[in-house]
Scaffold this motif. Structure first.
Motif, PDB file in Angstrom:
ATOM      1  N   TYR A  62       0.807  -1.234   0.043  1.00  0.00           N
ATOM      2  CA  TYR A  62      -0.133  -0.129  -0.135  1.00  0.00           C
ATOM      3  C   TYR A  62       1.006   1.392  -0.170  1.00  0.00           C
ATOM      4  O   TYR A  62       1.995   1.215   0.677  1.00  0.00           O
ATOM      5  N   ALA A  63       0.377   2.321  -0.689  1.00  0.00           N
ATOM      6  CA  ALA A  63       1.165   3.602  -0.817  1.00  0.00           C
ATOM      7  C   ALA A  63       1.331   4.117   0.484  1.00  0.00           C
ATOM      8  O   ALA A  63       2.680   4.433   0.784  1.00  0.00           O
ATOM      9  N   ASN A  64       0.355   4.068   1.650  1.00  0.00           N
ATOM     10  CA  ASN A  64       0.820   4.657   2.895  1.00  0.00           C
ATOM     11  C   ASN A  64       1.979   4.053   3.451  1.00  0.00           C
ATOM     12  O   ASN A  64       2.633   4.584   4.508  1.00  0.00           O
ATOM     13  N   SER A  65       2.136   2.361   3.430  1.00  0.00           N
ATOM     14  CA  SER A  65       3.196   1.724   3.834  1.00  0.00           C
ATOM     15  C   SER A  65       4.404   2.147   3.369  1.00  0.00           C
ATOM     16  O   SER A  65       5.193   2.662   4.041  1.00  0.00           O
ATOM     17  N   VAL A  66       4.535   2.375   1.937  1.00  0.00           N
ATOM     18  CA  VAL A  66       5.897   2.722   1.446  1.00  0.00           C
ATOM     19  C   VAL A  66       6.413   4.100   1.935  1.00  0.00           C
ATOM     20  O   VAL A  66       7.352   4.498   2.300  1.00  0.00           O
ATOM     21  N   ILE A  67       5.284   4.978   1.978  1.00  0.00           N
ATOM     22  CA  ILE A  67       5.691   6.500   2.509  1.00  0.00           C
ATOM     23  C   ILE A  67       5.901   6.522   3.829  1.00  0.00           C
ATOM     24  O   ILE A  67       6.946   7.305   4.174  1.00  0.00           O
ATOM     25  N   ASP A  68       5.183   5.717   4.620  1.00  0.00           N
ATOM     26  CA  ASP A  68       5.781   5.773   6.050  1.00  0.00           C
ATOM     27  C   ASP A  68       7.122   5.012   6.001  1.00  0.00           C
ATOM     28  O   ASP A  68       7.895   5.627   7.113  1.00  0.00           O
ATOM     29  N   HIS A  69       7.309   3.919   5.466  1.00  0.00           N
ATOM     30  CA  HIS A  69       8.794   3.529   5.639  1.00  0.00           C
ATOM     31  C   HIS A  69       9.759   4.465   5.195  1.00  0.00           C
ATOM     32  O   HIS A  69      11.041   4.815   5.630  1.00  0.00           O
ATOM     33  N   PHE A  70       9.441   5.253   3.902  1.00  0.00           N
ATOM     34  CA  PHE A  70      10.505   6.494   3.521  1.00  0.00           C
ATOM     35  C   PHE A  70      10.721   7.345   4.388  1.00  0.00           C
ATOM     36  O   PHE A  70      11.728   7.802   4.672  1.00  0.00           O
TER      37      PHE A  70
END
Length: 125
Positions: A62-70
């Motif tokens: 999910y995009a929010n997961s990628v963004i949070d990790h980033f």
């Protein structure tokens, strides 16, 4: 679109049917092959970006997961850089403060001011 509440049939009807079928309703094989070619490209490339920016390798994250990790990775990298920068400034401050040269002492006081400002702005003790 909420992926957890959507079926593959709904996605076909809403996203792909008009693109991948002819006017008479038959399958447009050439168009499906083109879409699958694009999809294969995305499956090859997206995990590389996710791995680099977020440490994830699954293309269906999910995009929010990628963004949070980033964001976490960026924050950790900045904090590491800031700590190294402050450590180097403190070493430079000590070196110039201990000098008998008046200009070195003035330079040391400038470094001390910068260190104090950084520590205050970023809540560092």
């Amino acid at each position: 679109m909420k992926w957890t509440e959507t079926t593959h049939q709904e996605v076909w009807e809403g996203e792909w049917k008009d693109i991948c079928t002819n006017e008479d309703g038959t399958v447009n094989l050439d168009q499906i092959q083109r879409e699958l070619f694009d999809y294969a490209f995305i499956l090859d490339q997206v995990p590389k970006v996710y791995e680099e920016v977020a440490g994830l390798s699954k293309p269906n994250a999910y995009a929010n997961s990628v963004i949070d990790h980033f964001e976490r990775k960026r924050k950790d990298t900045f904090e590491m850089w800031l700590k190294d920068f402050i450590d180097n400034c403190e070493d430079t401050y000590k070196l110039h403060k201990e000098s008998d040269n008046g200009q070195d002492n003035e330079f040391a006081e400038g470094i001390k001011w910068v260190l104090d400002e950084l520590k205050e702005d970023f809540g560092i003790e």
